[in-house]
Design a protein around this motif. Structure first.
Motif, PDB file in Angstrom:
ATOM      1  N   TYR A   1     -12.853  15.378  10.580  1.00 35.40           N
ATOM      2  CA  TYR A   1     -11.733  14.497  10.287  1.00 35.40           C
ATOM      3  C   TYR A   1     -10.895  15.172   9.204  1.00 35.40           C
ATOM      4  N   ASP A   2      -9.720  15.676   9.598  1.00 29.96           N
ATOM      5  CA  ASP A   2      -8.922  16.526   8.712  1.00 29.96           C
ATOM      6  C   ASP A   2      -7.560  15.891   8.446  1.00 29.96           C
ATOM      7  N   SER A   3      -7.361  15.447   7.216  1.00 25.90           N
ATOM      8  CA  SER A   3      -6.066  14.896   6.803  1.00 25.90           C
ATOM      9  C   SER A   3      -5.288  15.869   5.927  1.00 25.90           C
ATOM     10  N   VAL A   4      -5.843  17.051   5.679  1.00 23.07           N
ATOM     11  CA  VAL A   4      -5.226  18.010   4.764  1.00 23.07           C
ATOM     12  C   VAL A   4      -4.209  18.883   5.489  1.00 23.07           C
TER      13      VAL A   4
ATOM     14  N   VAL B   1     -10.236  16.335  14.840  1.00 25.68           N
ATOM     15  CA  VAL B   1      -9.352  15.177  14.708  1.00 25.68           C
ATOM     16  C   VAL B   1      -8.433  15.426  13.521  1.00 25.68           C
ATOM     17  N   SER B   2      -7.215  15.855  13.791  1.00 30.34           N
ATOM     18  CA  SER B   2      -6.228  16.154  12.755  1.00 30.34           C
ATOM     19  C   SER B   2      -5.324  14.936  12.601  1.00 30.34           C
ATOM     20  N   PHE B   3      -5.518  14.164  11.501  1.00 29.43           N
ATOM     21  CA  PHE B   3      -4.774  12.914  11.356  1.00 29.43           C
ATOM     22  C   PHE B   3      -3.861  12.896  10.133  1.00 29.43           C
TER      23      PHE B   3
ATOM     24  N   THR C   1      -7.154  16.715  18.843  1.00 26.79           N
ATOM     25  CA  THR C   1      -6.279  15.542  18.979  1.00 26.79           C
ATOM     26  C   THR C   1      -5.537  15.293  17.678  1.00 26.79           C
ATOM     27  N   ARG C   2      -4.336  14.760  17.811  1.00 25.06           N
ATOM     28  CA  ARG C   2      -3.526  14.365  16.642  1.00 25.06           C
ATOM     29  C   ARG C   2      -3.160  12.894  16.815  1.00 25.06           C
ATOM     30  N   PRO C   3      -4.087  11.990  16.486  1.00 30.13           N
ATOM     31  CA  PRO C   3      -3.884  10.567  16.761  1.00 30.13           C
ATOM     32  C   PRO C   3      -3.095   9.854  15.666  1.00 30.13           C
TER      33      PRO C   3
ATOM     34  N   GLY D   1       0.814  -1.205   0.000  1.00 28.16           N
ATOM     35  CA  GLY D   1       0.000   0.000   0.000  1.00 28.16           C
ATOM     36  C   GLY D   1       0.852   1.262   0.000  1.00 28.16           C
ATOM     37  N   LEU D   2       0.394   2.268  -0.734  1.00 28.77           N
ATOM     38  CA  LEU D   2       1.058   3.575  -0.772  1.00 28.77           C
ATOM     39  C   LEU D   2       0.241   4.547   0.069  1.00 28.77           C
ATOM     40  N   ASN D   3       0.911   5.236   0.990  1.00 27.46           N
ATOM     41  CA  ASN D   3       0.218   6.134   1.911  1.00 27.46           C
ATOM     42  C   ASN D   3       0.990   7.435   2.069  1.00 27.46           C
ATOM     43  N   PHE D   4       0.274   8.494   2.484  1.00 25.90           N
ATOM     44  CA  PHE D   4       0.936   9.790   2.653  1.00 25.90           C
ATOM     45  C   PHE D   4       1.988   9.758   3.746  1.00 25.90           C
ATOM     46  N   ILE D   5       1.863   8.841   4.694  1.00 24.49           N
ATOM     47  CA  ILE D   5       2.883   8.745   5.728  1.00 24.49           C
ATOM     48  C   ILE D   5       4.236   8.369   5.124  1.00 24.49           C
TER      49      ILE D   5
END
Length: 409
Positions: free
Chosen positions: A294-297, A316-318, A341-343, A119-123
């Motif tokens: 839910y904010d991934s940006v 929720v900043s993830f 939170t930054r989980p 899998g390709l992920n932004f992390i």
């Protein structure tokens, strides 16, 4: 030093001429064509060399020396070379290099896995750029893969060669043809699930699970705002929140993504390039705001997300695909008694029980049809740099998967 084992003398060499200072290490009985288990009988000094003879016995070495030499030979024999993506310096996609790396055999508590899909992920981008710090440089990126178990560490039970397994999170290093993994970190993958689909969803799906089920527990009648609603995690968040009975608002950048978000259960879709999402959320909620964002940006949406929340709402900043948000004074949360939170997934899967519960709910959602997984595009693993550039261009809807070169899809 010369290490002599049975295989050393099995070839057609009967003489070994080396400098007189050379030390010979005997690793137990050595094979000789005329006597299958003839102890090494060798080495009479011939001034500047040692010559193999059958009549002289080599002095016995200490057990410690013999063990060290045997271990060196064993390690060398067990290690094999596989291809992997390596990062020698931080930077853009061009720092991802396709190289050979050495892999050994699994130790106690470990398994060796031949990856079928990654899998390709932004992390992965965050580690490549240095936003997150890798433990060492160079390193092999990647936090998600599905593959087949090829060998087990000594004494390991509960797994077997041939099992289809997946993992998400630590240890980093999935951008490789094969890898060694802690057995407790992998989860069984249903045989009915395509490995490419599984690799596309394990990290993203387990992230979605802990976000809606544990970080902020979504319940019927909650109003939820999901940024990047057509992305890998966003798509699953919308589907899952809808299934839990929430009212789902999603932000997207294009009409095509808007159609997908609607299909994934968004009751309201906001085209953030054409309209201000804070204004639209205020209109949709009649000024009340949402229960959770839910904010991934990250940077581009962070302040607006806070403005969208109702009193005692949850931010929720993830993720931070647009960059790290600017520093926020705690007093900014006081106006509406907000929670921030930054989980991370790893902190919500600390135990084996949590990991299995998380993955079990995810796979159950997929097999029941509640969750649909979209694989947007696949790339050969050797072309990981191109895949990263595609991901960072914000062109994706759904997931991107890397396939080890030579693996049939």
């Amino acid at each position: 030093m010369v290490l002599l084992s049975r295989s050393t003398l099995h070839h057609h060499h009967r003489h070994y001429r080396v400098p007189s200072s050379t030390k010979f290490v005997c690793l137990g009985p050595l094979y000789h064509p005329s006597s299958p288990f003839l102890p090494l009988q060798t080495l009479i000094s011939n001034n500047d060399s040692y010559t193999y003879k059958k009549s002289i016995i080599v002095p016995t070495l200490s057990k410690e020396t013999t063990k060290l030499a045997a271990r060196a030979l064993s390690t060398s024999a067990a290690a094999t070379m596989v291809k992997a993506i390596r990062v020698h310096e931080l930077g853009g996609p061009e720092v991802l290099k396709w190289e050979e790396v050495e892999i050994g055999e699994p130790k106690a508590g470990e398994i060796r896995v031949k990856n079928k899909a990654i899998g390709l992920n932004f992390i992965d981008v965050y580690y490549r750029e240095g936003v997150y710090k890798a433990a060492t440089i160079p390193f092999t990126p990647g936090m998600e893969a599905v593959g087949v178990v090829t060998s087990l560490g000594p004494g390991l039970t509960g797994r077997k060669v041939g099992d289809l397994v997946g993992y998400a999170g630590n240890p980093m290093g999935s951008y490789a043809e094969e890898q060694i993994l802690p057995a407790e970190k992998v989860v069984p993958v249903p045989s009915t699930l395509d490995p490419v689909v599984a690799a596309a969803v394990i990290l993203k799906g387990m992230t979605a699970q802990f976000l809606v089920r544990r970080c902020f527990k979504v319940e019927p009648e909650h109003t939820v705002l999901v940024h990047a609603a057509a992305g890998g995690v966003g798509s699953l968040l919308c589907q899952w929140a809808n299934a839990l009975g929430a009212i789902v608002i999603g932000t997207v950048s294009t009409k095509e993504k808007a159609a997908q978000a609607k299909d994934d259960g968004c009751h309201h879709v906001i085209m953030y390039k054409e309209e201000d999402f804070v204004t639209r959320v205020n209109e949709i909620t009649s000024g009340k705001g949402v229960d959770v964002v839910y904010d991934s940006v990250g940077k581009d949406t962070f302040q607006g997300s806070l403005a969208c929340l109702k009193i005692r709402g949850y931010m929720v900043s993830f993720g931070q695909s647009s960059g790290t948000p600017d520093p926020l004074p705690l007093s900014a949360l006081a106006a509406k008694s907000l929670f921030l939170t930054r989980p991370t997934l790893m902190q919500y899967n600390l135990t084996r029980e949590e990991l299995l519960e998380n993955s079990g709910e995810l796979f159950a959602g997929i097999t029941s049809g509640v969750l649909r997984v979209r694989v947007n595009r696949t790339y050969p693993l050797s072309q990981a740099a191109q895949a990263h550039a595609y991901l960072e261009g914000r062109k994706t809807s759904g997931s991107v998967v890397l396939i080890p070169d030579g693996i049939d899809q």
